[in-house]
Design a protein around this motif. Structure first.
Motif, PDB file in Angstrom:
ATOM      1  N   SER A  40       0.843  -1.195   0.000  1.00 26.79           N
ATOM      2  CA  SER A  40       0.000   0.000   0.000  1.00 26.79           C
ATOM      3  C   SER A  40       0.876   1.242   0.000  1.00 26.79           C
ATOM      4  CB  SER A  40      -0.907   0.010   1.223  1.00 26.79           C
ATOM      5  OG  SER A  40      -1.780  -1.091   1.219  1.00 26.79           O
ATOM      6  N   PRO A  65      -9.062   9.420   1.682  1.00 27.79           N
ATOM      7  CA  PRO A  65      -9.337   8.232   2.498  1.00 27.79           C
ATOM      8  C   PRO A  65     -10.571   7.450   2.083  1.00 27.79           C
ATOM      9  CG  PRO A  65     -10.216  10.147   3.583  1.00 27.79           C
ATOM     10  CD  PRO A  65      -9.596  10.638   2.289  1.00 27.79           C
ATOM     11  N   SER A 236      -8.787   6.938  -4.693  1.00 26.17           N
ATOM     12  CA  SER A 236      -8.132   6.597  -3.418  1.00 26.17           C
ATOM     13  C   SER A 236      -7.536   5.200  -3.404  1.00 26.17           C
ATOM     14  CB  SER A 236      -9.146   6.687  -2.272  1.00 26.17           C
ATOM     15  OG  SER A 236     -10.048   5.597  -2.317  1.00 26.17           O
ATOM     16  N   THR A 239      -8.748   1.368   0.759  1.00 21.08           N
ATOM     17  CA  THR A 239      -8.278   1.892   2.047  1.00 21.08           C
ATOM     18  C   THR A 239      -8.895   1.067   3.175  1.00 21.08           C
ATOM     19  OG1 THR A 239     -10.095   3.488   2.232  1.00 21.08           O
ATOM     20  CG2 THR A 239      -8.096   4.216   1.098  1.00 21.08           C
ATOM     21  N   LEU A 256      -3.457   2.773   3.051  1.00 27.12           N
ATOM     22  CA  LEU A 256      -4.066   3.667   2.063  1.00 27.12           C
ATOM     23  C   LEU A 256      -3.542   3.366   0.662  1.00 27.12           C
ATOM     24  CD1 LEU A 256      -3.875   7.089   3.979  1.00 27.12           C
ATOM     25  CD2 LEU A 256      -5.807   5.509   3.849  1.00 27.12           C
TER      26      LEU A 256
END
Length: 395
Positions: A40, A65, A236, A239, A256
């Motif tokens: 990640s 997020p 994103s 997450t 994330l």
């Protein structure tokens, strides 16, 4: 003979250098367990009680997020609203896109039920309904939420909505997400909802059972898991926020922008395994006395801190009564403000053990220096015996 002695001396110094480096490396390895390889883009693992960071990767990079936003929305709503309030669903809430709990315009539902729909089924419509109920509009809610988060110490977060749908100015960091989760987990109502795996949902237009989207809570259960929230929008990536407890150790893992669900969960499990395998919770009992510079201090609470299973902790008191816990490399593990109780006159109060922390490399240098001097002394003595022995033979 002179050349032979110099040659032996050079060889000795090379051996000592190798020995010193090897010694240092062994010491470092002993207190620094192998860290997981995280795919990640950003991640952090913290102790959920003390807040100590156990692992980090780009923890302060501002990122989107997605639905992890709802953790902040939920704790803000719990602390600033009445859970029994009846909320009337607006047209705006009804029409929001993305994951929903299918609220109908005009439907009346309690604030607690909306928070459950928000965290368990990630309902964006529930998020808008909460925002409008508490602050009149999504914009007003965002202003109040950001002020609330700043007051809690989050410095790199700016939210423009309650649900996490993409907006270029809707950003936070792995560290801030871990901190708001740590704060939220102190609240009983939040913990209960955050850890709910399934819930019967009787809505005006949706009668069903909702299930948490976090796979480690249901499909792939992880030992000790206490809660979790998932998030995804294209911008994103995947997450995750995950909480877990074993014994006295509570962990919060944030990942994330993982490129896939499998990678996000693999990273999360690796982080949690790393924490549980390598760290312990220790404590200093209540009522201990500490003295420095004719001042006496006491801790009125049990002091809890987290250490690596191979770390050795030293205590140091500052002049203003701050207790610092440091490891052999002078890294500050935890700090506690003690209460001053009296000025010492001629009382023999022992100062805190190891108050003068020395860098481990200094110990290594001294050790190597004495070892070198000892070996040189042996060489000189042997050289003296060699010369005198030769003289006697040819006398």
């Amino acid at each position: 003979m002179e050349f032979s002695f110099v040659k032996r001396l050079l060889m000795l110094l090379i051996v000592i250098s190798i020995f010193s480096n090897s010694f240092n490396n062994k010491v470092i390895e002993a207190v620094s367990p192998d860290k997981p390889l995280i795919t990640s883009e950003a991640a952090i693992l913290i102790d959920g009680k003390t807040g100590r960071t156990l692992y980090e990767k780009k923890p302060d990079k501002k990122m989107n997020p997605a639905s992890l936003t709802k953790i902040a929305t939920a704790i803000y709503a719990i602390e600033n609203g009445n859970l029994d309030d009846l909320v009337t669903i607006s047209h705006n809430a009804r029409e929001v896109v993305g994951t929903r709990v299918y609220l109908e315009e005009g439907e009346k539902i309690t604030l607690k039920r909306l928070i459950q729909g928000l965290l368990i089924n990630s309902g964006n419509d529930a998020g808008v309904a909460i925002a409008e109920h508490l602050d009149g509009s999504v914009e007003g809610f965002a202003t109040s939420l950001n002020r609330y988060l700043k007051d809690l110490g989050l410095q790199n977060t700016n939210f423009v909505n309650p649900h996490g749908l993409y907006h270029p100015e809707h950003q936070t960091t792995a560290r801030d997400l871990a901190l708001i989760t740590k704060y939220a987990m102190k609240n009983r109502d939040f913990r209960e909802i955050f850890g709910t795996k399934e819930l019967k949902w009787n809505g005006k237009s949706w009668d069903t059972t909702i299930y948490t989207h976090h796979k480690l809570m249901r499909q792939q259960p992880y030992d000790g898991i206490t809660g979790g929230k998932t998030g995804y929008v294209v911008e994103s990536g995947i997450t995750l926020v995950t909480t877990a407890t074993r014994g006295e150790l509570s962990l919060i893992a944030v990942t994330l922008n993982a490129p896939s669900e499998d990678i996000a969960y693999h990273d999360t499990v690796d982080l949690l395994d790393y924490g549980f395998d390598n760290f312990n919770v220790e404590s200093i009992s209540e009522g201990q006395l500490f003295g420095i510079n004719n001042e006496e201090y006491i801790n009125n609470d049990i002091l809890i801190y987290t250490i690596s299973k191979n770390e050795k902790i030293h205590q140091q008191i500052t002049n203003d009564g701050l207790l610092e816990l440091k490891n052999d490399f002078q890294d500050v593990i935890a700090t506690f403000q003690l209460e001053r109780i009296t000025t010492l006159d001629d009382k023999n109060v022992s100062e805190t053990k190891d108050s003068q922390i020395k860098d481990h490399s200094n110990y290594t240098f001294i050790y190597v220096l004495f070892f070198t001097m000892f070996v040189l002394a042996l060489l000189m003595i042997s050289r003296w015996f060699y010369r005198n022995f030769n003289k006697k033979m040819y006398y």
